[in-house]
Motif scaffolding. Structure first.
Motif, PDB file in Angstrom:
ATOM      1  N   SER A  92       0.763  -1.251   0.084  1.00 27.14           N
ATOM      2  CA  SER A  92       0.055   0.510  -0.230  1.00 27.14           C
ATOM      3  C   SER A  92       0.605   0.590   0.348  1.00 27.14           C
ATOM      4  O   SER A  92       0.806   2.641  -0.388  1.00 27.14           O
ATOM      5  CB  SER A  92      -0.799  -0.352   1.718  1.00 27.14           C
ATOM      6  OG  SER A  92      -2.055  -1.234   1.424  1.00 27.14           O
ATOM      7  N   LEU A 141     -10.371   8.744  -0.671  1.00 25.83           N
ATOM      8  CA  LEU A 141     -10.874   7.673   0.056  1.00 25.83           C
ATOM      9  C   LEU A 141     -11.270   6.275  -0.851  1.00 25.83           C
ATOM     10  O   LEU A 141     -11.126   4.714  -0.532  1.00 25.83           O
ATOM     11  CB  LEU A 141     -10.874   8.098   1.399  1.00 25.83           C
ATOM     12  CG  LEU A 141     -10.995   7.434   2.203  1.00 25.83           C
ATOM     13  CD1 LEU A 141      -9.792   6.064   2.305  1.00 25.83           C
ATOM     14  CD2 LEU A 141     -11.909   7.217   3.731  1.00 25.83           C
ATOM     15  N   ILE A 174      -4.548   4.906   3.280  1.00 20.22           N
ATOM     16  CA  ILE A 174      -5.629   4.258   3.878  1.00 20.22           C
ATOM     17  C   ILE A 174      -7.055   3.281   2.784  1.00 20.22           C
ATOM     18  O   ILE A 174      -6.684   2.154   3.189  1.00 20.22           O
ATOM     19  CB  ILE A 174      -6.501   5.411   4.894  1.00 20.22           C
ATOM     20  CG1 ILE A 174      -5.786   5.904   6.125  1.00 20.22           C
ATOM     21  CG2 ILE A 174      -7.695   4.541   5.727  1.00 20.22           C
ATOM     22  CD1 ILE A 174      -5.971   6.960   6.751  1.00 20.22           C
TER      23      ILE A 174
END
Length: 240
Positions: A92, A141, A174
């Motif tokens: 990530s 996000l 995230i």
């Protein structure tokens, strides 16, 4: 001279892409590589854990930035070598680094031209740019969680709008984590399966992973709507 400097990042990225395809390195981005060399990779990783992790993250970042197909298999390899948690977090972060490269290249070399074109076309890219510019963190996000949204479209749109890097970067890390952890869990599970059967049917292997793939479907469909509901609730509470 200034105009030439603007295009240097794009030229460098183009050289990396050309090198990868000219050397045929993209052919190694497959589960066949893992099946044939997996145990060698694991032995090297056991002896050089941190070094191996850094190599994998660098490779992942470069492949992400160069838009070379097959990065998914590197995610699987990360899980195979490091497990779902370390592999998921590492990939990530590395994917975010690659995304920032695309952001920087777009902003320096192509930002103005692409922005003018998006404004004229009034199509999907204009809508993406407008949404990112309006609320960078929440839109990025939700888009990262929805794995069906083209990864680099978000990077290019962010570069065109020159969005603030902190919310863009945090939202990307995230947002990528859930899917990457799921893919790395599949990679970790592959280790056990390949030990039991060194020459398996790859398609049959993936048929065993219907549950985690269903989790990816949830990320793609359910979570973005949930994020929008949370965002709307926060906005309603804000003025009060």
């Amino acid at each position: 001279m200034h105009r030439v400097k603007r295009f240097l990042p794009l030229i460098a990225l183009g050289c990396v892409i050309t090198l990868i395809f000219a050397m045929g390195w993209n052919r190694y981005l497959s589960l066949d590589t893992l099946r044939e060399h997996g145990q060698t990779f694991r032995a090297f990783t056991a002896e050089n854990y941190l070094f191996s992790l850094l190599i994998l993250m660098l490779l992942f970042a470069v492949l992400t930035a160069s838009v070379v197909p097959g990065v998914f298999f590197v995610t699987i390899t990360a899980g195979y070598l490091f497990g779902p948690w370390v592999g998921g977090v590492a990939t990530s972060i590395a994917a975010t680094a690659g995304a920032l490269v695309v952001y920087a290249v777009t902003r320096s070399a192509l930002g103005e031209a692409l922005r003018r074109r998006a404004e004229r076309d009034k199509g999907l890219m204009q809508k993406v740019c407008g949404a990112i510019d309006k609320d960078t963190f929440w839109y990025v996000l939700a888009s990262r969680l929805a794995v069906v949204v083209p990864f680099h479209m978000i990077n290019i749109a962010a570069g065109m709008m020159a969005v603030r890097l902190l919310p863009y970067t945090v939202a990307t890390v995230i947002g990528l984590l859930p899917a990457h952890i799921i893919y790395c869990w599949i990679g970790a599970r592959l280790n056990t399966l390949l030990v039991a059967d060194p020459d398996p049917d790859i398609q049959a292997l993936f048929n065993q992973f219907w549950a985690p793939m269903a989790g990816v479907f949830v990320l793609a469909v359910v979570l973005p709507f949930a994020m929008k509901a949370v965002q709307a609730a926060l906005r309603r509470r804000g003025p009060a």
